[in-house]
Design a protein around this motif. Structure first.
Motif, short mmCIF file in Angstrom:
data_model
loop_
_atom_site.label_atom_id
_atom_site.label_comp_id
_atom_site.label_asym_id
_atom_site.label_seq_id
_atom_site.Cartn_x
_atom_site.Cartn_y
_atom_site.Cartn_z
N GLU A 131 13.95 23.13 -1.11
CA GLU A 131 13.32 24.13 0.21
C GLU A 131 12.83 23.07 1.03
N GLU A 132 13.20 22.36 2.11
CA GLU A 132 12.72 21.29 2.59
C GLU A 132 11.25 21.31 3.14
N ARG A 133 11.12 22.64 3.81
CA ARG A 133 9.60 23.17 4.30
C ARG A 133 8.59 23.07 3.13
N LEU A 134 9.22 23.64 2.10
CA LEU A 134 8.05 23.99 1.10
C LEU A 134 7.72 22.50 0.26
N VAL A 135 8.48 21.95 0.24
CA VAL A 135 8.63 20.77 -0.48
C VAL A 135 7.41 19.64 0.43
N GLU A 136 7.94 19.54 1.56
CA GLU A 136 7.02 18.89 2.52
C GLU A 136 5.51 19.47 2.62
N GLN A 137 5.50 20.63 2.58
CA GLN A 137 4.23 21.28 2.71
C GLN A 137 3.51 20.87 1.71
N THR A 138 4.05 20.94 0.30
CA THR A 138 3.38 20.66 -0.74
C THR A 138 2.86 19.19 -1.10
N LYS A 139 3.71 18.31 -0.78
CA LYS A 139 3.64 16.95 -0.94
C LYS A 139 2.55 16.58 0.14
N HIS A 140 2.57 17.25 1.33
CA HIS A 140 1.39 16.96 2.22
C HIS A 140 0.26 17.30 1.88
N ASN A 141 0.06 18.34 1.02
CA ASN A 141 -1.03 18.95 0.64
C ASN A 141 -1.78 17.89 -0.52
N VAL A 142 -0.85 17.59 -1.41
CA VAL A 142 -1.32 16.67 -2.42
C VAL A 142 -1.82 15.38 -1.85
#
Length: 408
Positions: free
Chosen positions: A235-246
């Motif tokens: 889920e591209e949006r969810l993955v990028e959001q999580t990585k950005h958060n980290v």
């Protein structure tokens, strides 16, 4: 595989096996490797079977764990290095780590798919099937997670971790329909997965993101879950959001913090106490150790995404975190601890950080063009499910031969 003379870590051993297996894959490209690829392949098999044999001795635990998920019945994560026997009692160590068993299953499938024969007997097939049952209920099994401490408060309390659920989800997807005997297998050497359990893990995992757990809003372990080796979500949006958060909240000058207010190995942590006192956590703010391991993870992630800017950025960061051994070879520092004055103290270099060094070898092979991502990930975990190659034969494999004398 361990630099300790007595304690062998399963997690370190799995990553060491993965690094040796990566070298095996790279050497297979050479026409005359003088037996090197065979030796590397068999070394991988030996390590993976060593872990399997340690766990087979605890097969009774798996049976009990399937009905009662608790640390008292968990498979151990540390064993005696030479005998393979238990070394830490259940109440002396937090052995319940669902992500660890899942990690083993993921690499087991990858290695078997590459052509290695790791599983030999029907009993071992049955045990691996039991390992699948072991991780299937991770969505409702509080564990101690990748950092082996459970709750952020380090008070001995396990909790539901998104990283553990994600690893389990990936393991279930990877091993479903896998023939553990490879191309020579039969119907009874195929492993099956409860599709309902997989769907529950997927649903809970993606619902929890971008959080790691109830006590940890963000955790660097999610990088390893969402990228190599698990690729738990597309889920591209969810993955990028999580990585950005980290990245925005945990990235430092010498690596990534594991999570905020992480007191592990920090300058002010009392090493003689296993658990923290109530309210002690706030003292660790600003004193969290930074781990270069996650720079390496971001390099590997960049290779899989063909993002040359990301690769170069984190390679430059990593160069400042390496030191050399007596032979002049680069060594990955385990962690850097802030000293409180704006500078950092490097972790002691008497022992090798096997996990980080293994990831470094894999990253070097990838960036040097000696290893392709399809060789590191033969089952194409990095692709969405609809783009992955389908297994040719679920129950058996056969080859049709034509003989010239029969052709007309």
């Amino acid at each position: 595989m361990s630099t300790d003379h007595e304690v062998g870590s399963v997690r370190d051993s799995v990553y060491c096996a993965a690094a040796v297996w990566s070298l095996y894959q790279a050497y297979r490209r050479i026409d005359d490797d003088r037996g090197k690829s065979y030796e590397l392949g068999q070394s991988t098999v030996k390590c993976m079977r060593g872990i399997l044999e340690c766990w087979v001795k605890q097969a009774g635990r798996v049976e009990v764990f399937k009905t009662r998920q608790s640390n008292q019945h968990a498979l151990h994560s540390k064993f005696h290095l030479h005998t393979g026997e238990e070394i830490y009692a259940d109440d002396a160590y937090n052995h319940l780590q669902i992500d660890l068993v899942s990690l083993y299953l993921i690499f087991l499938v990858q290695m078997i798919t590459s052509g290695l024969q790791i599983i030999y007997t029907q009993d071992e097939v049955a045990f691996v099937q039991n390992l699948v049952y072991y991780v299937e209920r991770s969505y409702r099994t509080p564990d101690f997670g990748m950092w082996e401490r459970g709750s952020k408060y380090n008070n001995g309390t396990p909790e539901i971790h998104a990283s553990s659920i994600g690893m389990a989800k990936s393991a279930l997807e990877a091993i479903n329909g896998c023939n553990l005997f490879g191309e020579k297998g039969a119907s009874w050497s195929v492993v099956y997965v409860d599709i309902d359990a997989h769907n529950r893990n997927r649903s809970i995992f993606e619902t929890m993101l971008p959080r790691e757990s109830s006590s940890k809003g963000v955790d660097a372990s999610l990088l390893l879950t969402l990228s190599f080796p698990a690729f738990a979500s597309h889920e591209e949006r969810l993955v990028e959001q999580t990585k950005h958060n980290v990245i925005t909240r945990l990235r430092g000058k010498r690596g990534f913090k594991r999570f905020s207010r992480d007191g592990f190995l920090s300058k002010i942590e009392e090493k003689n106490r296993r658990y923290y006192h109530n309210g002690e956590l706030k003292d660790f703010e600003g004193h969290e150790c930074e781990w270069p391991l996650f720079y390496i993870e971001m390099i590997i992630d960049g290779v899989f995404k063909s993002n040359s800017e990301q690769i170069e950025e984190y390679q430059n960061e990593l160069r400042n975190c390496l030191h050399t051994d007596v032979n002049g070879d680069p060594v990955v520092t385990m962690y850097y601890a802030p000293d409180g004055d704006g500078s950092y103290v490097r972790s002691p270099s008497q022992s090798l950080f096997l996990w980080g060094q293994s990831m470094f070898i894999i990253a070097q092979l990838l960036t040097a063009g000696l290893l392709h991502i399809n060789e590191l990930d033969p089952i194409r975990r990095y692709l969405p499910s609809y783009n992955r190659p389908r297994r040719g034969g679920r129950y058996s494999a056969f080859q049709v031969c034509f003989f010239g004398s029969n052709l007309t």
